[in-house]
Scaffold this active site. Structure first.
Site, short mmCIF file in Angstrom:
data_model
loop_
_atom_site.label_atom_id
_atom_site.label_comp_id
_atom_site.label_asym_id
_atom_site.label_seq_id
_atom_site.Cartn_x
_atom_site.Cartn_y
_atom_site.Cartn_z
N HIS A 173 -35.70 8.01 23.11
CA HIS A 173 -34.78 7.07 23.77
C HIS A 173 -34.81 5.70 23.07
CE1 HIS A 173 -32.62 4.84 26.77
NE2 HIS A 173 -33.63 4.01 26.90
N HIS A 178 -31.83 2.63 21.78
CA HIS A 178 -31.89 1.19 21.52
C HIS A 178 -31.93 0.84 20.02
CE1 HIS A 178 -32.16 0.14 25.73
NE2 HIS A 178 -33.00 1.13 25.88
N GLU A 219 -27.50 0.24 29.04
CA GLU A 219 -28.11 1.56 29.24
C GLU A 219 -27.07 2.66 29.49
OE1 GLU A 219 -31.22 2.53 28.93
OE2 GLU A 219 -32.40 0.68 29.06
N SER A 238 -28.93 8.85 24.10
CA SER A 238 -30.19 9.52 23.74
C SER A 238 -30.37 10.82 24.51
CB SER A 238 -31.37 8.57 23.98
OG SER A 238 -31.40 8.14 25.33
#
Ligand SMILES: [Fe+2]
Length: 293
Positions: A173, A178, A219, A238
């Protein structure tokens, strides 16, 4: 064993495990606490490695070269499984800016990229630095670091028995979500503006509202591109399952004051998403909102 129907990723800054420095010092040999229903709970070898990786972060000083994590072949296999699922999902569901950014990072399909390598590339592109953390971060600390162009990353990978599921943010993730978005200059700028806005936020109620905006944009943000709905949020990008499910969600127009009040459950696929009319519209709307915060 988790199935595809269960949440593939529950992550939010609020979901990151929190402990105090005292706890970290007191339990140096067991600094990672796993829940009894965590897929790795009964695997002594996995728990030992989680502790070892957490220890790397605990010893890390800003500016040091990030130490490589000792991943096993089983863990590289987890990456391969995830990568095979994510490649086609990104082609179908990721926004163009993300697909450009992921090319710049040149991930190998056969092994977990080390944070050290990803950091060097991201830093050269947007100036953002990735720093390892054991997971011991308060939400405010995590968000305020963004103002200084620092993204705090966990370094462990999920347990090999559940390659498409993790109950907590892991290195997949962090870097596929990110890391890649921070290699997109506009998204990196928005992360930085979030950090600056948090620094200007005093009350916990206001921090809560800003955290929800972070959740529904950075997110779990979606946008329209040539008539199709695409993902720019890291929690979507992700997880192949989250990207598929995105099309089942109730898509609301991007309204940030509304998102600031919208409740969510991080342990399930998201039933409500806020969808911008375009990448440019998302960037401008969010940028203005954060500058005025
Ligand atoms: Fe995240």
């Amino acid at each position: 064993m988790k199935t595809e129907q269960q949440p593939l990723l529950s992550d939010h800054v609020d979901a990151r495990p929190v402990t105090t420095t005292d706890d970290a010092v007191a339990g140096r040999n067991d600094i990672v606490q796993l829940d009894p229903d965590h897929p790795g709970f009964r695997d002594a070898e996995y728990r030992a490695r989680r502790n070892q990786i957490a220890q790397l972060a605990t010893n890390y000083q800003p500016g040091d070269v990030i130490p490589d994590a000792p991943y096993t072949q089983d863990e590289h296999n987890v990456w391969q499984t995830i990568w095979r699922a994510l490649g086609p999902a990104h082609q179908k569901h990721a926004c163009a800016e993300y697909r450009e950014a992921i090319k710049r990072l040149e991930f190998a399909g056969d092994r977990i990229p080390q944070l050290r390598e990803v950091n060097a590339k991201v830093k050269a592109i947007s100036g953002f630095r990735l720093e390892p953390v054991a997971g011991l971060v308060q939400p405010r600390v995590f968000l305020e670091n963004l103002a200084d162009g620092v993204f705090l990353c966990t370094q462990y990978i999920r347990h090999y028995s559940t390659p498409l599921y993790t109950p907590e943010p892991d290195v997949v993730h962090e870097i596929v979500g990110h890391g890649v978005t921070l290699a997109c200059p506009q998204l990196a700028e928005l992360n930085r503006l979030f950090g600056e806005a948090v620094k200007r936020t005093e009350s916990s109620e206001a921090l809560e509202r800003l955290s929800r905006v972070y959740w529904f944009t950075i997110e779990f943000g979606a946008l329209r591109e040539n008539g199709s709905v695409k993902a720019y949020g890291t929690g979507l990008l992700s997880s192949a399952g989250e990207m598929e499910e995105m099309h089942e969600a109730e898509l609301r127009p991007l309204d940030l004051p509304e998102a600031a009040l919208q409740q969510y459950d991080p342990t399930h696929f998201q039933p409500v998403l806020f969808c911008a009319d375009s990448f440019k519209a998302m960037y401008e709307t969010l940028r203005d909102y954060l500058l005025r915060w």
